[in-house]
Design a protein around this motif. Sequence first.
Motif, PDB file in Angstrom:
ATOM      1  N   ALA A 106      72.288  15.864 206.618  1.00 46.22           N
ATOM      2  CA  ALA A 106      71.203  16.618 205.974  1.00 46.22           C
ATOM      3  C   ALA A 106      71.223  18.035 206.516  1.00 46.22           C
ATOM      4  O   ALA A 106      71.447  18.248 207.714  1.00 46.22           O
ATOM      5  CB  ALA A 106      69.851  15.964 206.236  1.00 46.22           C
ATOM      6  N   ASP A 128      68.984  21.630 206.625  1.00 48.20           N
ATOM      7  CA  ASP A 128      67.710  22.311 206.414  1.00 48.20           C
ATOM      8  C   ASP A 128      67.883  23.775 206.802  1.00 48.20           C
ATOM      9  O   ASP A 128      68.519  24.083 207.823  1.00 48.20           O
ATOM     10  CB  ASP A 128      66.598  21.694 207.266  1.00 48.20           C
ATOM     11  CG  ASP A 128      66.311  20.243 206.889  1.00 48.20           C
ATOM     12  OD1 ASP A 128      66.790  19.822 205.832  1.00 48.20           O
ATOM     13  OD2 ASP A 128      65.626  19.559 207.663  1.00 48.20           O
ATOM     14  N   ALA A 181      64.335  21.531 203.060  1.00 49.04           N
ATOM     15  CA  ALA A 181      65.498  20.667 202.875  1.00 49.04           C
ATOM     16  C   ALA A 181      66.392  21.246 201.792  1.00 49.04           C
ATOM     17  O   ALA A 181      65.939  21.522 200.680  1.00 49.04           O
ATOM     18  CB  ALA A 181      65.045  19.257 202.504  1.00 49.04           C
ATOM     19  N   ASP A 237      63.512  14.073 203.571  1.00 54.51           N
ATOM     20  CA  ASP A 237      62.769  15.036 202.762  1.00 54.51           C
ATOM     21  C   ASP A 237      63.574  15.349 201.506  1.00 54.51           C
ATOM     22  O   ASP A 237      64.773  15.646 201.590  1.00 54.51           O
ATOM     23  CB  ASP A 237      62.533  16.328 203.545  1.00 54.51           C
ATOM     24  CG  ASP A 237      61.636  16.107 204.759  1.00 54.51           C
ATOM     25  OD1 ASP A 237      60.647  15.379 204.616  1.00 54.51           O
ATOM     26  OD2 ASP A 237      61.943  16.662 205.835  1.00 54.51           O
ATOM     27  N   SER A 265      60.486  20.822 204.845  1.00 55.73           N
ATOM     28  CA  SER A 265      60.820  19.790 205.816  1.00 55.73           C
ATOM     29  C   SER A 265      59.624  19.548 206.737  1.00 55.73           C
ATOM     30  O   SER A 265      59.033  20.504 207.256  1.00 55.73           O
ATOM     31  CB  SER A 265      62.034  20.206 206.659  1.00 55.73           C
ATOM     32  OG  SER A 265      63.164  20.393 205.833  1.00 55.73           O
TER      33      SER A 265
END
Length: 580
Positions: A69, A71, A95, A110, A116
Motif C-alpha cells: 500500500a 500513501d 491512500a 483505506d 488514510s
Amino acid sequence: MAEPQLPGRGGGPYGRGGAPHGGAGAERLPADLSWLNEAGRRIGTTLDLRRTAQELADSTVPRFADGAAVDLLETVLRGEETERWQGPEPPALRAMAIAWIPSVRVIEADPVGSPSVLGPSYSRDALVTGEPVLVTRTTPDDYLRIASTPSGAAQLAAAGVHSYLVVPMVARGVLLGIADFVRSGDRPGFDRADLALATELLGRAALSIDNARLYQRERDTVVTLQRSLLPRESPPTPGLDVHCDYLPALDSRVAGGDWFDVVALPGGRTALVVGDVLGGGLPAAATMGRLRGAARILLALDTVPERVLARLDLAARDLDEEQVASCLCAVYDPADGSCALASAGHVPPVLVGPDGPAHFVDLPVGGPIGAGAIPYDGTRIVLPGGARLLLYTDGLAKTRRGDLAADLERLRREAGPVLRSRPGPEAAHLAPAGRYDDAVLVAADALDGAAAAEVRVWDLPADASAAGAARRLVRDQLARWELTDLVDAAELVVSEMAGNALRHGRAVGPLRLLRHDRLVIEVSDRGPDLPQIQHASLSDEGGRGLQLINVLCRRWGACRTAFGKAVWAELDLPRTTRLA
C-alpha cells in the motif's frame, strides 16, 4: 512479540543489500539487483502521481511482497512546497495505491483516494521518526500495531500475515509518504536485505513522485493563471442564452492559451470570442490574457468582426512574445437575429438548427493573429429561434491520431444529438476520449421571440424633422413599456443624438430602443468620426449636447458599425420595473 527493527536506532550495521556480507545475502544479491533494476524501470513512466504510486505498488507484488500500500502526503497531492515535517501528530495522508495477491485481499485497507486513518501504529511511527520499521515475525500484538484497529488485526491474522515492513518515502530531503508491505503463508519473513532493497526502491520511486509533484504544481500554476484571465461570469445577452466552459489540458506543456469571452456591445448586441494561442505553458497563458484584453477594447470601438481581427493582428505584433493565435469573433444582433462572423485561422463554428442536423458555418478563414495576413473577410448568418451556435477551440475535437478533419467531422456529427439533449452543455460532453489539449466551448442559444430581449428599431427621416420624430417614437414606446418616468430624460437624449447625426453624421440612420436590464437608446449615422465631449465656453451656442447626455445617462459611448457609427446611451430602469 518480535521487537521491530528501526535502522539507525540500535539496529546494527549491515552491508550492501541490507544483510551482512556473505551467506544467504550474498547468494540472493544478483537476483535482488535484477528485480530492483526491473522495478525501477516500471516506476515513473508518466508524471501522474496516482499512476506512479500504483506502479510502485504493482512492481513489488508478488515478487517482493504479498501485499503493498502506498500513501502520500496531502501537501504532495496539492503540489505544494513541502518542508521537513515536524510536530507531535503525523501529517495528513491519502491512500494512493494498493496491490495484493488473492489470499491477502481480505485485509482491511483505506480505499484508494480516501484519507488514510492512522491510529497508534508502525506507520505512524515511521512518519514521526522518518525511519523504516521492520517486523520479521509478527505476533498478535504486532497485528494491532500494523492495522491500528481490532477488525484489521483479525483480518491480518486470518490472512496468515507473518512479516511486515513500512518505509518512508523521502526525496531531496523531503518526506513524501510511506509504503507498507506484508508477507504471508510459507514465504520467508522480511529481513534486513529486504529492508535495504525496499529503501533503495522507494528512494528511486520518491524521486519520480517528487518530479510528478513539481510537474503537477507547474500545471496547476498555468491553469490557475489561465482561469484567472477568463471571464468569471457572462454579461446580459439579449436574445441569447450563452453557456461557456473551459477544460484544461492534463499536460502542462500544452495547458494554457485557449480563451473565450462574452462581451456586451451597444444596442443589445453581443460579441462571442474564442481563441487559441499556439503553444502552451505560462507564456501562452500570459499572451492569451493580453489578446483577450485587447479584443475587448477593440470591440468597444467597432462591432464589425473582420475589422476587429485586423486591428487585433496589428496589436499582436507589438507583443514581446513572438506568438500567433487563432481567433473566431461573432457579433449577434437581437434586432434581426443576425450574426456576423470572422475567422483568423480558427476551426469553423457549428450551427445546430432547431430540428435539423448540425453543420459547419461556411466562413472565410484568414491568417492567424500575429501572422500579418490581413485583411479578413466576414460573413453574416441568421440564427432562428431555437438554433444553437457552437464556438470552440480545436482541443475540443482533436486527438493524438493527427487527423483534424476526421476529428472535426466527429464533433459535427455528435453536436446535434448531444447539444439538443442538454440545456447547458459542458465541454466534456463533446470532448473525445483521447483529448489532450485545452478545450473551450461557447454555446449560444437563440431565444424565441417571446423570450428574446425587447428591441425596437425605426428609420428616421433624413431631414430636420428627425429629432421630433425620434422624440415621438421614444415617448410612445416608453408609454407601452410603462416607463413614463424615463420619458423626459429619454426625449432630451434622443433629440441631441438625432440632431448630432443630422448635423455631423452626413445621413441620419436608424433609431434603436432596447429594454433589457437597462434602457438603451442608440442613433446611427454614416459619419466616420466618433464624437467626443468638447469644452464649451460661456459664449458658445453649441457643444453642450454630449455634456447633457453625460449628466443624464448612466453611461454613453460610440462605436463603428458596418454602415458608419452608432452613438448610444444607457438609462437605469426604475426599481419597480427593472427586469430580472
